[in-house]
Design an enzyme around this catalytic site. Structure first.
Site, PDB file in Angstrom:
ATOM      1  N   GLY A 122       0.895  -1.066   0.040  1.00 55.07           N
ATOM      2  CA  GLY A 122       0.094   0.033  -0.124  1.00 55.07           C
ATOM      3  C   GLY A 122       0.941   1.384   0.141  1.00 55.07           C
ATOM      4  N   SER A 156      -1.673  -4.173  -5.637  1.00 59.29           N
ATOM      5  CA  SER A 156      -1.671  -5.612  -6.339  1.00 59.29           C
ATOM      6  C   SER A 156      -1.820  -6.606  -4.977  1.00 59.29           C
ATOM      7  CB  SER A 156      -0.234  -6.099  -6.911  1.00 59.29           C
ATOM      8  OG  SER A 156       0.095  -5.005  -7.974  1.00 59.29           O
ATOM      9  N   GLU A 240      12.681  -3.957  -4.665  1.00 56.57           N
ATOM     10  CA  GLU A 240      11.715  -3.992  -5.717  1.00 56.57           C
ATOM     11  C   GLU A 240      12.328  -3.875  -7.001  1.00 56.57           C
ATOM     12  OE1 GLU A 240       8.165  -1.680  -4.772  1.00 56.57           O
ATOM     13  OE2 GLU A 240       7.415  -1.667  -6.873  1.00 56.57           O
TER      14      GLU A 240
HETATM   15  C1  LIG Z   1       0.727  -3.751 -12.879  1.00 61.33           C
HETATM   16  C2  LIG Z   1       0.780  -2.493 -11.769  1.00 61.33           C
HETATM   17  C3  LIG Z   1       0.925  -3.063 -10.366  1.00 61.33           C
HETATM   18  C4  LIG Z   1       1.172  -2.150  -9.272  1.00 61.33           C
HETATM   19  N1  LIG Z   1       1.048  -2.467  -8.033  1.00 61.33           N
HETATM   20  C5  LIG Z   1       1.102  -1.775  -6.765  1.00 61.33           C
HETATM   21  C6  LIG Z   1       1.199  -2.059  -5.682  1.00 61.33           C
HETATM   22  O1  LIG Z   1       1.014  -3.366  -5.450  1.00 61.33           O
HETATM   23  N2  LIG Z   1       1.330  -1.168  -4.839  1.00 61.33           N
HETATM   24  C7  LIG Z   1       1.493   0.124  -4.951  1.00 61.33           C
HETATM   25  O2  LIG Z   1       1.434   1.063  -4.061  1.00 61.33           O
HETATM   26  N3  LIG Z   1       1.648   0.725  -6.359  1.00 61.33           N
HETATM   27  C8  LIG Z   1       1.509  -0.239  -7.222  1.00 61.33           C
HETATM   28  N4  LIG Z   1       1.377   0.309  -8.787  1.00 61.33           N
HETATM   29  C9  LIG Z   1       1.524   1.783  -8.804  1.00 61.33           C
HETATM   30  C10 LIG Z   1       2.777   2.302  -9.334  1.00 61.33           C
HETATM   31  O3  LIG Z   1       3.952   2.058  -8.351  1.00 61.33           O
HETATM   32  C11 LIG Z   1       2.497   3.694  -9.978  1.00 61.33           C
HETATM   33  O4  LIG Z   1       1.563   3.490 -11.050  1.00 61.33           O
HETATM   34  C12 LIG Z   1       3.938   4.225 -10.523  1.00 61.33           C
HETATM   35  O5  LIG Z   1       4.635   4.615  -9.507  1.00 61.33           O
HETATM   36  C13 LIG Z   1       3.604   5.502 -11.405  1.00 61.33           C
HETATM   37  O6  LIG Z   1       2.703   6.428 -10.474  1.00 61.33           O
HETATM   38  P1  LIG Z   1       1.310   7.327 -11.164  1.00 61.33           P
HETATM   39  O7  LIG Z   1       0.522   6.001 -11.738  1.00 61.33           O
HETATM   40  O8  LIG Z   1       0.698   7.962 -10.027  1.00 61.33           O
HETATM   41  O9  LIG Z   1       1.874   8.290 -12.194  1.00 61.33           O
HETATM   42  P2  LIG Z   1       2.347   9.615 -12.144  1.00 61.33           P
HETATM   43  O10 LIG Z   1       3.239   9.672 -10.881  1.00 61.33           O
HETATM   44  O11 LIG Z   1       1.065  10.430 -12.215  1.00 61.33           O
HETATM   45  O12 LIG Z   1       2.952   9.659 -13.618  1.00 61.33           O
HETATM   46  C14 LIG Z   1       2.520   9.978 -14.691  1.00 61.33           C
HETATM   47  C15 LIG Z   1       3.399  10.232 -15.793  1.00 61.33           C
HETATM   48  O13 LIG Z   1       4.265  11.391 -15.481  1.00 61.33           O
HETATM   49  C16 LIG Z   1       5.554  10.938 -15.387  1.00 61.33           C
HETATM   50  N5  LIG Z   1       6.301  11.678 -14.276  1.00 61.33           N
HETATM   51  C17 LIG Z   1       5.976  11.876 -13.089  1.00 61.33           C
HETATM   52  N6  LIG Z   1       6.831  12.637 -12.342  1.00 61.33           N
HETATM   53  C18 LIG Z   1       7.776  12.725 -13.242  1.00 61.33           C
HETATM   54  C19 LIG Z   1       9.145  13.575 -13.016  1.00 61.33           C
HETATM   55  N7  LIG Z   1       9.679  13.942 -11.722  1.00 61.33           N
HETATM   56  N8  LIG Z   1       9.964  13.368 -13.905  1.00 61.33           N
HETATM   57  C20 LIG Z   1       9.673  12.850 -15.211  1.00 61.33           C
HETATM   58  N9  LIG Z   1       8.614  12.168 -15.507  1.00 61.33           N
HETATM   59  C21 LIG Z   1       7.693  12.185 -14.517  1.00 61.33           C
HETATM   60  C22 LIG Z   1       5.585   9.467 -15.089  1.00 61.33           C
HETATM   61  O14 LIG Z   1       6.788   8.960 -15.345  1.00 61.33           O
HETATM   62  C23 LIG Z   1       4.355   8.981 -16.104  1.00 61.33           C
HETATM   63  O15 LIG Z   1       4.716   8.806 -17.410  1.00 61.33           O
HETATM   64  C24 LIG Z   1       1.352  -0.619  -9.723  1.00 61.33           C
HETATM   65  C25 LIG Z   1       1.249  -0.231 -11.011  1.00 61.33           C
HETATM   66  C26 LIG Z   1       1.021  -0.948 -11.875  1.00 61.33           C
HETATM   67  C27 LIG Z   1       0.899  -0.640 -13.526  1.00 61.33           C
END
Ligand SMILES: Cc1cc2nc3c(=O)[nH]c(=O)nc-3n(C[C@H](O)[C@H](O)[C@H](O)COP(=O)(O)OP(=O)(O)OC[C@H]3O[C@@H](n4cnc5c(N)ncnc54)[C@H](O)[C@@H]3O)c2cc1C
Length: 378
Positions: A122, A156, A240
């Site tokens: 989480g 997940s 991770e």
């Molecule tokens: C299959 C899957 C399983 C997952 N499982 C888990 C889980 O079990 N537990 C959990 O906690 N999370 C989980 N996640 C979440 C995952 O860690 C996040 O989706 C990821 O960290 C990206 O965050 P966001 O989706 O909020 O995207 P955002 O942070 O909103 O990013 C959107 C876009 O902006 C870009 N971006 C953002 N900030 C910057 C920066 N400073 N410089 C350059 N580019 C930037 C990103 O690279 C991306 O392309 C999972 C995700 C997936 C796809």
């Protein structure tokens, strides 16, 4: 740095290979890949078998090199992988082993190794994914418990988990957002937790939204000090990115072999462009395996926690995996669909790898700032 295996390590490999050859033919058939309760039962059953045979501890107690050998051999033999409990075995377990107290290690590690308890992660929240330190789920101390309120997303396997490695904000007024975060182990049966599964492109409810309404988590479930959770989180993320995907490189090498075999059968192998494409991928996965050995060797030399080299690995691995499935579609055309349902699900899920565990853009930032020493972006 020494990338060669010792005699003792090769003896471990031979013992493991024998054991796998005896046990795998008796394994029940795999469950439906979209049925997570059935997968939990199957994966935990396999974990129990490893435990009883004395192989369960390879994920964190044994040397990282033994873990590599374990991954090579289990994948070569087509054995099940960590599956539903990847967070327990590859993220939370190693973090508790590195950062927990003796009591915490005794409480949480054996049930994961025995396949009795499953963990989820989480960390992410709406508006706090890449910028994880912006998380807002708050925890207020009340006697011997933290009272937690907020929400998490993309959790997940939350549906089938017993525990959650949870990040909470314990000091909203901290001088920086990285301070004031605490790492907790939250029991998933505590009152106040609502798990709402999310359906993915592949049709699976592999992850979920989680809503936390005044959930009481005992203070003794805190790993590390209060407000020192960011430091503990960096340990979790280094596992991770550094080691959690390693087994999948071996799996990709197997898929690549299968793809070359199919191309030979349908005549596409005669096209030099196809051979070049598959050759490039083969080189990429070999390089990734060497990088893995290097990361593991470095971790072994510096106390067991992988370093920022994990970001280089994660960046290249997640792209190579997508290229592999793109190549399959290009080389085999519609025949790729004949490779089976699991293949197709893996192909769809390959798309998520450049996001999960930190997006490629974030890995590039880490490489630029922490490895190359370039100035931080704004
Ligand atoms: C299959 C899957 C399983 C997952 N499982 C888990 C889980 O079990 N537990 C959990 O906690 N999370 C989980 N996640 C979440 C995952 O860690 C996040 O989706 C990821 O960290 C990206 O965050 P966001 O989706 O909020 O995207 P955002 O942070 O909103 O990013 C959107 C876009 O902006 C870009 N971006 C953002 N900030 C910057 C920066 N400073 N410089 C350059 N580019 C930037 C990103 O690279 C991306 O392309 C999972 C995700 C997936 C796809």
């Amino acid at each position: 740095m020494d990338l060669a295996y010792t005699e003792e390590e090769e003896a471990f490999r031979a013992r493991l290979r024998d054991w796998l050859a005896g046990v795998l033919p008796k394994l029940p058939p795999k469950p439906d890949p979209l049925d997570w309760p059935a997968r939990r039962a199957y994966d935990c059953g396999w974990q129990r078998a490893l435990y009883e045979a004395g192989y369960a501890e390879v994920h964190w107690d044994a040397s990282p090199t033994r873990r590599l050998i374990f991954l090579e051999e289990t994948e070569r033999a087509g054995a099940p992988y960590v599956g539903a409990n990847f967070v327990g075995l590859l993220h939370a377990g190693p973090t508790i082993a590195a950062e927990g107290t003796a009591e915490q290690r005794e409480r949480w590690l054996p049930p994961v190794l025995r396949g009795d308890e499953v963990w989820c992660q989480g960390f992410s929240e709406p508006e706090a994914g890449s910028d994880l330190a912006s998380l807002r789920t708050r925890a207020v101390r009340d006697g011997d418990a933290y009272v937690v309120t907020g929400s998490k997303i993309w959790t997940s396997h939350a549906e089938v988990a017993d525990w959650c490695e949870l990040l909470v904000r314990t000091d909203a007024g901290a001088a920086s957002k990285h301070r004031g975060i605490t790492w907790l182990a939250m029991p998933m049966d505590a009152p106040g937790i609502t798990v709402r599964p999310l359906r993915t492109l592949a049709g699976s409810t592999e992850f979920a939204e989680m809503f936390l309404d005044e959930v009481r988590v005992p203070v003794e479930n805190r790993v590390g000090e209060e407000n020192d959770g960011w430091r503990v989180t960096m340990v979790t993320l280094s596992f991770e990115r550094g080691t959690a995907f390693v087994g999948e490189v071996v799996a990709c090498r197997r898929v690549l072999g299968q793809l070359a075999h199919e191309a030979r059968k349908n005549g596409r192998w005669d096209d030099p462009a196809v051979r070049r494409r598959l050759g490039r991928l083969s080189a990429e996965f070999r390089a990734l395996w060497r990088l893995t050995q290097w990361n593991v060797s470095e971790a072994e030399a510096t106390g067991g926690v992988p370093g920022t080299g994990g970001s280089v690995f994660k960046l290249h691995y997640s792209h190579a995996r997508q290229e592999l499935y793109d190549a399959a579609a290009a080389v085999l055309g519609p025949d790729a669909l004949d490779l089976g349902r699991e293949w197709n699900l893996d192909r769809l899920s390959s798309l998520s790898y450049t996001i999960a565990a930190g997006t490629s853009q974030i890995q590039r930032n880490i490489v630029a700032e922490r490895i190359l020493g370039l100035p931080k972006g704004r």
